[in-house]
Design a protein around this motif. Structure first.
Motif, PDB file in Angstrom:
ATOM      1  N   ARG A  30       0.847  -1.193   0.000  1.00 45.89           N
ATOM      2  CA  ARG A  30       0.000   0.000   0.000  1.00 45.89           C
ATOM      3  C   ARG A  30       0.882   1.242   0.000  1.00 45.89           C
ATOM      4  NH1 ARG A  30      -4.011  -1.934   4.965  1.00 45.89           N
ATOM      5  NH2 ARG A  30      -4.179  -4.104   4.316  1.00 45.89           N
ATOM      6  N   LEU A  31       0.555   2.169  -0.876  1.00 45.68           N
ATOM      7  CA  LEU A  31       1.357   3.390  -0.955  1.00 45.68           C
ATOM      8  C   LEU A  31       0.528   4.511  -1.555  1.00 45.68           C
ATOM      9  CD1 LEU A  31       3.835   3.287  -3.969  1.00 45.68           C
ATOM     10  CD2 LEU A  31       1.856   1.790  -3.773  1.00 45.68           C
ATOM     11  N   ILE A  55      -4.385  -4.100  -8.823  1.00 45.40           N
ATOM     12  CA  ILE A  55      -4.229  -2.810  -8.158  1.00 45.40           C
ATOM     13  C   ILE A  55      -5.610  -2.183  -8.073  1.00 45.40           C
ATOM     14  CG2 ILE A  55      -3.546  -1.835 -10.402  1.00 45.40           C
ATOM     15  CD1 ILE A  55      -2.283   0.484  -8.987  1.00 45.40           C
ATOM     16  N   PHE A  56      -5.945  -1.619  -6.906  1.00 40.78           N
ATOM     17  CA  PHE A  56      -7.229  -0.929  -6.761  1.00 40.78           C
ATOM     18  C   PHE A  56      -7.112   0.125  -5.664  1.00 40.78           C
ATOM     19  CE2 PHE A  56      -7.464  -4.765  -4.166  1.00 40.78           C
ATOM     20  CZ  PHE A  56      -7.981  -4.334  -2.955  1.00 40.78           C
ATOM     21  N   VAL A  60      -3.508   0.198  -3.603  1.00 39.87           N
ATOM     22  CA  VAL A  60      -3.201  -1.117  -3.038  1.00 39.87           C
ATOM     23  C   VAL A  60      -2.839  -2.077  -4.166  1.00 39.87           C
ATOM     24  CG1 VAL A  60      -4.033  -3.030  -1.639  1.00 39.87           C
ATOM     25  CG2 VAL A  60      -4.831  -0.699  -1.166  1.00 39.87           C
ATOM     26  N   LEU A  61      -1.666  -2.676  -4.079  1.00 41.36           N
ATOM     27  CA  LEU A  61      -1.243  -3.716  -4.999  1.00 41.36           C
ATOM     28  C   LEU A  61      -1.377  -5.055  -4.285  1.00 41.36           C
ATOM     29  CD1 LEU A  61       0.500  -1.023  -5.691  1.00 41.36           C
ATOM     30  CD2 LEU A  61       1.817  -2.573  -7.112  1.00 41.36           C
ATOM     31  N   VAL A  62      -2.009  -6.024  -4.948  1.00 38.96           N
ATOM     32  CA  VAL A  62      -2.287  -7.314  -4.330  1.00 38.96           C
ATOM     33  C   VAL A  62      -1.585  -8.418  -5.102  1.00 38.96           C
ATOM     34  CG1 VAL A  62      -4.076  -8.957  -3.639  1.00 38.96           C
ATOM     35  CG2 VAL A  62      -4.536  -6.503  -3.537  1.00 38.96           C
ATOM     36  N   TRP A  66       3.996  -2.904   3.700  1.00 36.94           N
ATOM     37  CA  TRP A  66       3.599  -4.261   3.367  1.00 36.94           C
ATOM     38  C   TRP A  66       2.639  -4.811   4.416  1.00 36.94           C
ATOM     39  CZ3 TRP A  66       5.132  -6.828  -1.023  1.00 36.94           C
ATOM     40  CH2 TRP A  66       6.201  -6.293  -1.745  1.00 36.94           C
ATOM     41  N   VAL A  67       1.645  -5.551   3.958  1.00 33.76           N
ATOM     42  CA  VAL A  67       0.808  -6.360   4.835  1.00 33.76           C
ATOM     43  C   VAL A  67       0.839  -7.767   4.258  1.00 33.76           C
ATOM     44  CG1 VAL A  67      -1.485  -6.741   5.798  1.00 33.76           C
ATOM     45  CG2 VAL A  67      -0.677  -4.402   5.420  1.00 33.76           C
TER      46      VAL A  67
END
Length: 415
Positions: A285-286, A308-309, A317-319, A355-356
């Motif tokens: 997340r950034l 990404i959303f 958020v990149l997943v 990061w998560v």
């Protein structure tokens, strides 16, 4: 020791346990719900370190989740995204429809070209008619259906499997793969994506807790199940620190591995294979400058992040799904790719980021694991199972947890 008498005692205050408790209470049963942690939520609440993994995608095919959120009054916290995905495939930028291909063929042809669209449609038609053999994996099903190894269709299904099962086609059970594919491609509306940018406390846990309180469910948090009192055929009581809960029926709604830690239940635990830990799901997340031209959902083929959303507080958020331990070890290097990935979609990274990581997000959906998922009945006459690990016909997920609770509720309605 406090002694409680009730109709149904449930051990496990996660999504399945809360859902089952609420339905039983609304049906007129007295219910006690035991949870080992200080608060409700189980696996859907927090990850190690107390980080709330709130940012995730949900599809309209998750009908049980959407209906329950509507009932809980938190459905409005989901944001519906455009049912199209802008996908970066090498140097090409494709706008792919998320829906039944036959109904969106003209639009797909404009993005993919007529040849590739017809190839994908033909591949889908073949898969719709296929049946998986016992023990077969998804990659083997694809190969038998005529999908060329290393081709565009195989690449598509590999990315799809990572997004849906958190595992590549080489590992996913073939029957589960086909069943899920048919569900999602049966109706274009079922693939409509939703984003949950609120915390899971706001989305699930708080609303559930309020409804359980309203229905008079006895909540025993910070109360792990240590032992049961039983004879050869039935359980008479659940026993936790300072509590003895007597009931007519007892439900284990925790993880199956936990049964082996309960004195008196280890011998009736389902014969699950040794747990094959699932791969990891990561969020990066950034803050970034730009606009989601696709209505809020974009993706990449063959990249470490599938989607990404927009996230909370203006974040992007990149997943990434299906990450291995090696991927995690090199995440600093992957982080260096983020500015390039964002730039390919018209975003400027503003630096920073966090990061998560949801480690071992779900057990690996291999043929051995899927074949061993049990039904809700145990070998004891008044003990039942509930949760995502039951044979719900779905990948393990929030939707599967609710489906598991639904199976158990149907049985207990007649008891």
């Amino acid at each position: 020791m406090t002694s409680i008498r009730t109709d149904v005692a449930i051990a496990g205050g996660g999504l399945a346990g809360m859902s089952l408790a609420l339905d039983l209470a609304r049906a007129g049963r007295r219910v006690a719900l035991m949870e080992r942690r200080a608060g409700l939520g189980g696996a859907v609440h927090t990850m190690p370190g107390g980080v709330d993994n709130s940012v995730h995608l949900m599809l309209a095919a998750c009908s049980r989740c959407l209906a329950r959120l509507e009932e809980l009054g938190s459905r409005h916290l989901l944001v519906e995204l455009d049912p199209w995905a802008v996908v970066q495939d090498g140097h090409r930028r494709l706008r792919l429809p998320m829906g039944a291909p036959l109904r969106v063929m003209p639009a797909a042809a404009r993005s993919l070209g007529i040849g590739r669209t017809l190839g994908l449609l033909g591949n889908l038609a073949l898969l719709m008619g296929h049946q998986a053999r016992p023990g077969e994996r998804a990659a083997q099903v694809l190969a038998r259906s005529g999908v060329r190894a290393g081709g565009g269709a195989e690449r598509f299904w590999r990315e799809w499997a990572l997004s849906i099962f958190n595992a590549p086609t080489e590992l996913v059970d073939g029957a589960l793969f086909l069943r899920t594919m048919r569900l999602l491609f049966a109706n274009p509306r079922l693939q409509r994506p939703f984003a949950a940018a609120h915390t899971l406390e706001e989305l699930w846990i708080g609303p559930f807790r309020r409804r359980l309180d309203e229905q008079g469910v006895r909540l025993l948090t910070g109360c792990p199940l240590r032992a049961v009192v039983r004879d050869a055929h039935r359980v008479l009581a659940f026993v936790g620190p300072g509590h003895r809960v007597e009931a007519d029926h007892f439900v284990w709604a925790g993880p199956p591995d936990g049964l082996r830690t309960v004195d008196g239940l280890a011998d009736v635990a389902p014969a699950m294979p040794p747990r094959s830990e699932g791969r990891h799901i990561v969020n990066f997340r950034l803050a970034a400058r730009g606009r989601f031209a696709s209505g809020g959902l974009m993706g990449w083929f063959g990249r470490p992040f599938q989607w990404i959303f927009p996230g909370p507080g203006g974040e992007v958020v990149l997943v990434g799904s299906g990450w291995t331990d090696e991927d995690l070890a090199h995440r600093a290097r992957m982080e260096q790719l983020v500015p390039e990935l964002l730039a390919s979609h018209g975003f400027d990274s503003l630096g920073g980021g966090r990061w998560v990581v949801q480690r071992h997000a779900t057990p690996m959906p291999t043929p051995a694991f899927e074949a061993a998922r049990p039904g809700p009945r145990s070998s004891l006459v008044n003990v039942w199972w509930s949760g995502a690990w039951l044979d719900t016909g779905l990948p393990q997920s929030m939707e599967s947890a609710l489906a598991g609770a639904e199976l158990t509720f149907r049985i207990l309605q007649d008891k």
